[in-house]
Every structure is written in structure tokens, then in C-alpha cells.
Design a protein around this motif. Structure first.
Motif, short mmCIF file in Angstrom:
data_model
loop_
_atom_site.label_atom_id
_atom_site.label_comp_id
_atom_site.label_asym_id
_atom_site.label_seq_id
_atom_site.Cartn_x
_atom_site.Cartn_y
_atom_site.Cartn_z
N LEU A 27 5.13 -17.50 8.94
CA LEU A 27 4.87 -16.76 7.70
C LEU A 27 3.56 -16.00 7.78
CD1 LEU A 27 5.85 -19.55 5.15
CD2 LEU A 27 7.33 -17.82 6.21
N MET A 28 3.46 -14.98 6.94
CA MET A 28 2.23 -14.20 6.86
C MET A 28 1.12 -15.09 6.32
SD MET A 28 1.16 -11.21 7.54
CE MET A 28 -0.58 -10.85 7.51
N PRO A 29 -0.02 -15.17 7.04
CA PRO A 29 -1.11 -16.04 6.60
C PRO A 29 -1.90 -15.44 5.43
CG PRO A 29 -1.76 -14.86 8.55
CD PRO A 29 -0.33 -14.51 8.31
N ASP A 30 -2.90 -16.14 5.01
CA ASP A 30 -3.79 -15.69 3.94
C ASP A 30 -4.56 -14.47 4.41
OD1 ASP A 30 -5.53 -15.33 1.88
OD2 ASP A 30 -6.61 -17.21 2.15
N ILE A 31 -4.43 -13.37 3.70
CA ILE A 31 -5.15 -12.15 4.04
C ILE A 31 -6.05 -11.72 2.88
CG2 ILE A 31 -3.57 -11.31 5.79
CD1 ILE A 31 -2.17 -9.66 3.70
N GLY A 32 -6.55 -12.71 2.15
CA GLY A 32 -7.46 -12.42 1.05
C GLY A 32 -6.74 -11.81 -0.12
N ASP A 33 -7.38 -10.85 -0.72
CA ASP A 33 -6.81 -10.22 -1.91
C ASP A 33 -5.83 -9.10 -1.57
OD1 ASP A 33 -8.40 -11.86 -3.47
OD2 ASP A 33 -10.07 -10.43 -3.51
N SER A 34 -5.66 -8.81 -0.32
CA SER A 34 -4.80 -7.69 0.06
C SER A 34 -3.34 -8.01 -0.20
CB SER A 34 -4.99 -7.37 1.55
OG SER A 34 -6.32 -6.98 1.81
N GLN A 35 -2.63 -7.01 -0.72
CA GLN A 35 -1.20 -7.14 -0.97
C GLN A 35 -0.50 -5.92 -0.37
OE1 GLN A 35 0.40 -9.72 -2.60
NE2 GLN A 35 -1.57 -10.79 -2.67
N ASP A 36 0.75 -6.14 0.03
CA ASP A 36 1.54 -5.02 0.58
C ASP A 36 0.79 -4.27 1.68
OD1 ASP A 36 3.60 -5.61 -1.20
OD2 ASP A 36 2.71 -4.34 -2.76
N VAL A 37 0.36 -5.04 2.67
CA VAL A 37 -0.38 -4.45 3.79
C VAL A 37 0.60 -3.90 4.81
CG1 VAL A 37 -2.06 -4.90 5.61
CG2 VAL A 37 -2.21 -6.14 3.44
N PRO A 38 0.43 -2.63 5.23
CA PRO A 38 1.40 -2.04 6.17
C PRO A 38 1.25 -2.58 7.60
CG PRO A 38 -0.35 -0.48 5.71
CD PRO A 38 -0.57 -1.65 4.77
N ILE A 39 2.37 -2.76 8.26
CA ILE A 39 2.39 -3.15 9.68
C ILE A 39 2.33 -1.88 10.52
CG2 ILE A 39 3.77 -4.23 11.50
CD1 ILE A 39 5.06 -5.97 9.34
N ILE A 40 1.37 -1.84 11.43
CA ILE A 40 1.23 -0.64 12.27
C ILE A 40 1.69 -0.88 13.72
CG2 ILE A 40 -0.65 0.31 10.89
CD1 ILE A 40 -2.59 -0.68 13.02
N GLU A 41 1.90 -2.14 14.08
CA GLU A 41 2.41 -2.42 15.42
C GLU A 41 3.05 -3.79 15.45
OE1 GLU A 41 0.94 -2.59 20.10
OE2 GLU A 41 -0.51 -2.15 18.51
#
Length: 432
Positions: free
Chosen positions: A8-22
């Protein structure tokens, strides 16, 4: 017991809907713990999401361009661990500012530490350090450091100009292929010539090089870079030789045979090669053995409208002045009319490049590999020479001998030109 687990996607702080670039893995890939699976990019940072454990990727649930948040399913992995799902903290890299992004630059501050010794030896000719200005994720920077690749030289194909793992691998493959395709010196890298728009400075005309110049140019470039050239300049007194040549020329002019100074040079060079056999040799492919030849085939550089050609006169040691003059005339005509077969320019032991009919006082001819020497001849001129207590006018021929310093040393080269000069000054030595 192996089981299929969710990553699963880990904790990335307050960021939401972060785009995957690679996305760096695909179904069936074997991955190690901490190996990067994908890269994200927020407004302020790029992040690598590493694998939480060793395993085999069974299915990738995301793709480039997808937007993810904490808890988003990334992929399924087969592992023997007991957890039903796993997450790990991503590594981050500050995102480029707007002006830096437009120029394709970013700066890594938290990339994995490079090993003290590269896991893979850097390819020959590639810089071992990069400037850190390329637009790439921490994992790609780490991968590039292991291979000794300068990321600023890598062409990007990823999202927003980002360098991918495939880009780095393609760069390495291309760089390693260059020596096999004709670069020299074991992969010596030569800086590219600058691209200049000459039309900005005035009227120009573009004319393609002839096929002969393209082919000979590549060979000359290779020979100049791969052979340690030394050029020995000397002179020969050809006063008596010229008198005899003119007498012989008058005698055979009615038969249409032109006796030139070059035919005497052919015979004199062969005489000198008998005396100094290293000049009639070649290095083998390993560069560790010298191949000494027992035949004497001499190449002669011929100036044609389309460029330089070097036809070869065979068995010069077995032919007289008149026969050589006849063959030289015939082969020169064929060269200028483009009627020479490829075989006529093969098998040479030594080359003579004569500019005496045009001018000049000296030059540095380029060795015609795999030969180890070439003789350049400039225009003869009358000079005062002190002999027997007084000066007298003598016809002096300038000689320029380029030789491969791996095979021939300076002392031997001087002895060769001195001996050659003695033969040319007294043509009776040609019969010895």
C-alpha cells in the motif's frame, strides 16, 4: 509458505492525489527490500516508494499519471512473510523550482548513499561523477552512480523530462557500442564538434563530401588517434639522380613512358626496407607481436578530383625503374578515372605520399594502418651546399618520415632516412 500480499501507499504527510511519474517494476519482476517501485512528484518533492520486503511482483495496480494517496494499493507481491500488507516510508527529493523544471534540473538531498566501490565497473570513457543537476529520482541517481554514468548526458523519456532506468541503460549500451563501431583507443571519447550556423555570418554553400573523402576521412581519423605518430624530417641530395632521370625520360618518352622521381623513390625505399626490416612490418591484432613481411608492396598516394586514393604497386623489389614507371602511370590514370578495384588498394607494406609536383617544404603524413611508416616528399629546390672547400648548387629533396613509435624508435628512423638519402644521392646503390 509464500503468500500474495498487498503493498500500500505509505504515509506521505498531508499530500493527497500525488501523481506517479515513473513505475519501475512490472509483473514477474523479482525485487529486493528497499528497491524502488515507483516515483511520485508533489509540488515540493519527488519521492521513491521502496519495496517493504523481498518478493516477486504479481500485479501492478497503478501506472504513470495515476494519482495516489496514503493507503492506495500499489501492487501485489508474493512473499513468505506473514503480514497481510506492508508499507514503508518513501525517500524524498526536493522538486525543482519552476525555472529549474523548465531546464530539466533538480537536486537530490536524500538519495541512498553510493557504495564506496561501484558494484559495476564504470564503462570505459564515461565520467564517474555527475553534477546532480539532471531531473531524476533518488533511485535513478543511485543506479547511475553504480554504473558511473553522468546523468547530464542522458536523454530523458519520462514524465516531465525525468530520466528513467531505461534511459540510463540505453545510454550505457550506446556508449559501450561506440568503440566497436569505430571509436579508437579502446573507447577514447572525443568531444563533439560545435554546431555552428555559418549563415549568420554571411552567404554559404553546402556541398556534400565525396564518398572517397568520407571513407578515407574516417580511416585517417582512426589512424591519427590510435597510432603514436612521430615525424622525422630529413633531406636528400638528388642532383645526380635528376640528371640520370632526365636522360632516361628522354629515352623512353617515345614509348609514352614517363620517368618521374617517384619511381626512384619506390626503389630506394625498398632498398632501405631491406636494410631496416622493421619498416616492412605490422603489429598483429593483439599488439604484442610484430609481423615481418618478406614481400615489398608499396602504396602511392594519388590525388584525384574526388579525394586521395592509395593504389599499391606489388613486388617493387623485383621490378626495374622503367617497368615501375609504366605501372605507376597506368595505375594513376585508373585511380583518377575511378576504375581501380578494391584489391588494387590492399596489401601495402609502406606508403609514399609525394607533393613534390605541387610545393611545400615539409609535412606530417598520417600512417596508413596497419603499416608502421609513411614517407612524405616535398618539392625539391636548389640550395648551396659546401663541398670540398667551396659552395656549389645542389638539388635537395625534403623528406618527412612518419613512423609508429610502438614499433620504430627515433634512432632507427634517423638511420632509415639517412640511408635513404645516401641511396638517392647515388642511384648506383639501387643495384646493390
Amino acid at each position: 509458505m509464500a503468500e500474495i500480499k498487498q503493498v500500500l501507499m505509505p504515509d506521505i504527510g498531508d499530500s493527497q492525489d500525488v501523481p506517479i511519474i515513473e513505475v519501475m517494476v512490472k509483473a514477474g519482476d523479482k525485487v529486493k527490500a528497499e528497491q524502488s517501485l515507483l516515483t511520485l512528484e508533489t509540488d515540493k518533492a519527488t519521492m521513491d516508494v521502496p519495496a517493504p520486503f523481498d518478493g516477486v511482483v504479481k500485479n501492478v495496480s497503478v501506472k504513470v499519471g495515476d494519482k495516489v494517496s496514503e493507503g492506495t494499493l500499489i501492487l501485489l507481491m508474493e512473499s513468505s512473510a506473514t503480514e497481510t500488507s506492508a508499507t514503508v516510508s518513501p525517500t524524498t527529493t526536493p522538486a525543482p523550482e519552476k525555472d529549474a523544471e523548465n531546464s530539466g534540473a533538480s537536486q537530490s538531498v536524500a538519495a541512498p548513499a553510493a557504495p564506496a566501490t561501484p558494484a559495476v565497473a564504470p564503462p570505459t570513457g564515461l565520467p564517474s561523477n555527475h553534477t546532480g543537476k539532471a531531473h531524476a529520482s533518488p533511485s535513478i541517481r543511485h543506479f547511475a552512480r553504480e554504473l558511473g554514468v553522468d546523468l547530464t548526458r542522458v536523454k530523458s523519456s519520462g514524465e516531465k523530462g525525468r530520466i528513467t532506468k531505461n534511459d540510463v541503460q540505453s545510454f550505457v549500451k550506446t556508449s559501450l557500442a561506440k568503440p566497436q563501431e569505430g571509436t579508437v583507443g579502446g573507447g577514447l571519447q572525443v568531444s563533439a564538434m560545435p554546431i555552428v550556423d555559418f549563415s549568420k555570418f554571411g552567404v554559404i554553400e553546402t556541398k556534400p563530401l565525396s564518398r572517397i573523402k568520407k571513407l578515407s576521412g574516417a580511416n585517417l581519423h582512426r589512424n591519427w588517434l590510435s597510432i603514436p605518430h612521430i615525424t622525422q624530417h630529413d633531406e636528400a641530395d638528388i642532383t645526380e639522380m635528376e640528371v640520370f632521370r632526365k636522360e632516361l625520360g628522354e629515352e623512353y618518352s617515345k614509348q609514352g613512358i614517363k620517368i618521374t622521381p617517384l619511381v626512384f623513390l619506390l626503389k630506394a625505399v625498398v632498398t632501405a626496407m631491406h636494410q631496416y626490416p622493421n619498416f616492412n612490418s605490422s603489429l598483429d591484432a593483439s599488439g604484442e607481436n610484430l609481423v615481418l613481411k618478406k614481400y615489398f608492396h608499396i602504396g602511392v598516394a594519388v590525388d584525384t578530383p574526388d579525394g586521395l586514393m592509395v593504389p599499391v604497386l606489388r613486388d617493387v623489389d623485383q621490378k626495374g625503374i622503367v617497368q615501375l614507371a609504366k605501372e605507376l602511370g597506368e595505375i594513376s590514370v585508373k585511380a583518377r578515372e575511378k576504375k581501380l578495384p578494391a584489391t588494387a588498394m590492399q596489401g601495402g607494406c609502406f606508403t609514399i605520399s609525394s607533393l613534390g609536383g605541387i610545393g611545400g617544404t615539409a609535412f606530417t603524413p598520417i600512417i596508413n594502418a596497419p603499416e608502421v611508416a609513411i614517407l612524405g616528399v616535398s618539392k625539391a629546390s636548389v640550395k648551396p651546399v659546401f663541398k670540398e672547400g667551396e659552395f656549389e648548387p645542389r638539388l635537395i629533396l625534403p623528406l618527412s618520415l612518419s613512423y609508429d613509435h610502438r614499433v620504430i624508435d627515433g634512432a632507427e628512423a634517423v638511420r632509415f632516412t639517412s640511408y635513404l638519402g645516401s641511396v638517392l644521392s647515388d642511384v648506383r646503390r639501387l643495384v646493390l
